[in-house]
Design an enzyme around this catalytic site. Sequence first.
Site, PDB file in Angstrom:
ATOM      1  N   GLN A 287       0.623  -0.986  -0.121  1.00  0.00           N
ATOM      2  CA  GLN A 287      -0.060   0.002  -0.008  1.00  0.00           C
ATOM      3  C   GLN A 287       0.801   1.460  -0.069  1.00  0.00           C
ATOM      4  O   GLN A 287       2.052   1.249  -0.635  1.00  0.00           O
ATOM      5  CB  GLN A 287      -0.969   0.120   1.225  1.00  0.00           C
ATOM      6  N   VAL A 288       0.331   2.383   0.604  1.00  0.00           N
ATOM      7  CA  VAL A 288       1.130   3.782   0.370  1.00  0.00           C
ATOM      8  C   VAL A 288       2.330   3.620   1.402  1.00  0.00           C
ATOM      9  O   VAL A 288       2.422   3.221   2.495  1.00  0.00           O
ATOM     10  CB  VAL A 288       0.183   4.920   0.585  1.00  0.00           C
TER      11      VAL A 288
ATOM     12  N   TYR B 268       6.222   6.374   1.951  1.00  0.00           N
ATOM     13  CA  TYR B 268       6.608   7.650   1.648  1.00  0.00           C
ATOM     14  C   TYR B 268       8.092   7.419   1.169  1.00  0.00           C
ATOM     15  O   TYR B 268       8.913   6.737   1.854  1.00  0.00           O
ATOM     16  CB  TYR B 268       6.644   8.674   2.911  1.00  0.00           C
TER      17      TYR B 268
ATOM     18  N   GLY C  38       8.295  -3.721  -0.675  1.00  0.00           N
ATOM     19  CA  GLY C  38       7.289  -3.973  -1.846  1.00  0.00           C
ATOM     20  C   GLY C  38       7.901  -4.273  -3.210  1.00  0.00           C
ATOM     21  O   GLY C  38       8.725  -3.858  -3.791  1.00  0.00           O
TER      22      GLY C  38
ATOM     23  N   CYS D 197       1.613   2.053   4.789  1.00  0.00           N
ATOM     24  CA  CYS D 197       1.628   0.458   4.527  1.00  0.00           C
ATOM     25  C   CYS D 197       0.048   0.084   4.656  1.00  0.00           C
ATOM     26  O   CYS D 197      -0.160  -1.079   4.877  1.00  0.00           O
ATOM     27  CB  CYS D 197       2.519  -0.438   5.117  1.00  0.00           C
TER      28      CYS D 197
END
Length: 219
Positions: free
Chosen positions: A73-74, A76, A139, A168
């Site tokens: 997921q996301v 930075y 990832g 995440c």
Amino acid sequence: MQNKLIVKKLGRQDYEPVWKAMHKFTDERTDEDVDQIWLVEHNPVFTQGQAGKAEHVLNAGDIPVIQSDRGGQVTYHGPGQLVAYFLINIRRKKFGVRDLVTHIENLVINTLKAYNIDSTARPDAPGVYVDGKKICSLGLRIRRGCSFHGLALNVDMDLSPFQRINPCGYQGMEMAQVSQLGGPSELENVEQQLIQELVELLGYDQVDIQATSNITAEA
């Protein structure tokens, strides 16, 4: 030649050109091409993985959000973080995807151990953690038996942008970094240790280290 590794130290780069170059390399590589690791420091960016949900980006502000095709997921990326991209023919190495994830987690754990930092992996959330705080995100994607994308290790960076997301996908996930745990603040130092551990763990016979800002993805 097949058990040789090329390590490219790319310096500071925007995310998108490196991502496109990874794709090009992976799409065009042959079974004879040498594996590569790209070490890079990105300008500030949030990247969404394939499982990423928009609600996990709380307040991006002036930091761009890029939809990526890696797993997870996301997260930075920003200055002071060491990003390593693993362009590995895992079919040739006879690795499964889970094997590669475990190898990368152990690579980071061993690197941190050199600085007397105790860290662990978690079965429920890929990455590496120190006292429950995430110090390294992970990832990957596999295409045609080859890996791309990789890890992001927090070395000496501004961690505040992580508060603008659920890292995440985990609300309130706290982040850690090497420099605050008694380790070095220089990326160069950590790069050298990471390369040393990587060669040993993944079993390469020969390593060619290249410092270049050119991200053309020739083998």
